[in-house]
Design an enzyme around this catalytic site. Sequence first.
Site, mmCIF file in Angstrom:
data_model
loop_
_atom_site.group_PDB
_atom_site.id
_atom_site.type_symbol
_atom_site.label_atom_id
_atom_site.label_comp_id
_atom_site.label_asym_id
_atom_site.label_seq_id
_atom_site.Cartn_x
_atom_site.Cartn_y
_atom_site.Cartn_z
ATOM 1 N N TYR A 197 25.123 18.213 51.223
ATOM 2 C CA TYR A 197 26.472 18.765 51.371
ATOM 3 C C TYR A 197 26.393 20.084 52.148
ATOM 4 O O TYR A 197 25.302 20.518 52.549
ATOM 5 C CB TYR A 197 27.122 18.965 50.004
ATOM 6 N N CYS A 379 26.538 -0.083 32.981
ATOM 7 C CA CYS A 379 26.737 0.125 34.418
ATOM 8 C C CYS A 379 25.705 -0.722 35.147
ATOM 9 O O CYS A 379 24.530 -0.748 34.771
ATOM 10 C CB CYS A 379 26.548 1.600 34.752
#
Length: 684
Positions: A197, A379
Site C-alpha cells: 500500500y 472459510c
Amino acid sequence: MDPRLEPLFTPWKIGKCEISNRIVLTSMGGTNLLGWMEKNHFDKDGARFIMEVAKNHAGLVLPGCQPVYNPMFGQWLYKNRKMYEDLKEWMPEFHKTGAKLFIQLTAGFGRSFTISKMMESLYTNKFLRVVSKPFMDLDKITASASPSPNRWSDKVPSREMTVEEIHEYVEAFAKCAKLLQEAGVDGVEIHAVHEGYLLDQFTLKYVNRRTDEYGGSFENRYRFPVEIVQAIKKECGADFPVSLRYSVRSMTKGFREGGLPGEDFKEAGRDMEESEKAAKYLQEAGYDMLNCDNGTYDAWYWAHPPIYMPENCNLQDVEHIRKFVDIPVVCAGRMEPLAAAESIAAGKIDGAGFARRFLADQEWVTKMMEGRDEDIRPCILCHNGCFNMCHYKGVPNDQELSDSLHLSRCAVNAETLQWKKHYIKKTSSPRKVHIIGGGIGGMEAARVLKLRGHEPVIYEKSDVLGGTFIPASAESYKDKLRELLAWYRSQMKALDIEIHLNEEVRDTAGFEDEPVIIATGAAPRILKNVPGHERMIEACEYLNGAEVGEVVAVIGGGLTGSEIAYELALGGKKPVIVEMKDDLVSQKGVCLANSSYLREWFALHQVPVYLETTLKEVKENSIICRGKDGKDIEIACDSVISSAGYIPAPLQGHGDEAYLVGDCYKVGNLRSVIWRAYETAMKI
C-alpha cells in the site's frame, strides 16, 4: 475446549491497554465503522458485524481500514464530526463485550488502487478526468512514492506525491487519531508498511526512487510512517496505543511479479535483513505493536492466501522478527488456532490474526471454545464473496460494481453483511417442499427452509449427499472444501431433514401442489465436433478417481482446468494446459490473489501452457491443436482431460411452483449456488 488452545485465551497488553485474549480480528475492507468507498458516516452494518465478533470472544477487534483521505468524494476523514459522535455513543455497548477496538487508518493505495474499465475511461478521457475529479480524483488517489505502473492497469500510472501532500496526510492521521481517542476507541492501527500500500511503497526500493528527504536512504524511505506515529503520539499522548500493519518480507521479484513459497529469488522489496532493522526502527519511532504478515499486491497471495498457499504461511517469518522487538507481534495469514496457540505458548508471537473465518462464521471462536468444531462453518479461501477483484491479460479489475462497493460478503454465508437482504424469516404457513438434488444448492435450500419452519425433503439419486461438490473438493489441497461439505452434511443431520438417497426423481407429477426446488446441477460440455473426443476423460471423472497416465493434456485453462493441472503436478504427473483465451483463469469472480498464484506457479515449475490454442483432434498418444499463429501443433500425451465447462441440466417437465437453484439454473461458482439457494428458500 481442546486444552492445547488455552494459550489463545490468556491476557496480554499493547502498551498499557490490556486485551482479554490473543484472538485478533484483522481488518478487512467492507467491515468499516466509518463507511467504505462512500461518504463517511457511522456504518450500522459494519457496527453490527464488529459487535457480533466482539460478543463471540475476539479479544482485539480491527474494523475495515479507513482512508484518512476518502478515495470517493475526496473527503478528509477528520472533517465529519457527526460520525465520531455516533461512534462515541456506540462504544459503551461495544465495551460491554470485554473486547478492545482499534480503528485502522490508511494513507491509501497508491499504485495498488484497483482500477476498473470505468476508471480507465475516466482517466484517459481528458474531459471526463476533469468532470470526475470531485468524486474520484484518480491522479491524487493513485499517487505514489515515485512514478510507477499501476498493479491493475497500464492506462492509469501513478505520479510522485509532493512533500506538501505527504505533510497533509501526516496531519490528517494525527487529527483522526485524536477524534477516535475522544470517541473512546482503545487505539489505532496504521495501515501500512504492508502489502504494498502507499506507505509501504515509500519503504520499498523498487517503487521509491525519490531523491528528497523521503527517498534514498533507509531512514528517508521509512520517514513517512515514522512521522505519522510521532504526530499521533504528540496529539494523543504516549499512552495511546498505535499498532502498525507490517509485512515482514515483501516476497516480490518486481512490478506485478511475486515470489512463491520455496522459490529462490532476488527480493525487490523488503528482505529479512532490512526487516530486522526496520522492525526495531519502527518500534523506536513509537509503534506499540506490529500486526504482521508478508507480501505486496505484486505478491498478493501472501497477504490474501488462497487455498493453494500453506497453512500458517507467514508464521515462521513473524516468529523470527519477534526476536528483534520488545513490543507485541501478531501473525496473520491462513493461521490455524492450534499452531497459533503453540507459538504463543512458546513466546514466539503474542497474538493470532484471523479475518475471513469471521465472515464465514462470526461465532466460530465461541463454538471452538465450547468444543463444537463440527458446527463451525469454514472459510474455504475462495475470495468469491469477500474480495473478488479479478485481473487477467489486457483487463483491469473485472468486478461487478456491487462487489466493488460491498466487500466482505461471504460466498458460504449469504447473511454476512447482507442482513437486510438475507435473513431467516419464520413462515406462517409451513409446507412440505421437495428438493431434487442433494448437492450444496439443495442442502442450503433445505437448511434455510427448515430454519424458517417448512418441511424440506431431499431426493438424491446417488448414495451420498454432495453432488458435484464431491469431485470439486477432491484435490489434495482442498481440505477446507471438504470441511464445508462435512458441515452441510452435519447440518442436515442436526436439523433432522428428511433425505431419500438412491432415489432419482424423473418428474414432479407426484408432488401435486407442493413446491419443488430443482437442484440437479449441470452436465459437462462435450466437444463432439473434435475427432477422438471419446478418448477424453471428463474433469469430474478424473476428480472422482479415473486413472491418468504420466503426461496429461488438460483442455481448458479456466479455474477448474488450472486447478486440475496444479493437482496433477503436485502428484508428480506432467500436465500440459491448452486454453483458447489469451490468459489462464480468464474469468470474472476469481480473485487476483488466487489466479496470480496459479499462473506464477505454472511458470516457475515450467508447466507447458498453450494459450490462444484450439483442440482439433484427440489421437491415441497425442493431441492436435491449432496455435495462435494458425499452424497445427502435435502435443504428445498419455491422457487427455476435458475441462471445457458445463451446461445447466434442469429436470424437465416440472410444474408451476418449481424453482431452479445452483448450476441447473445458471453455471456459476459456490457463491452463486449458495446465495440463490438461500434466496429461493426465502420465497416459499
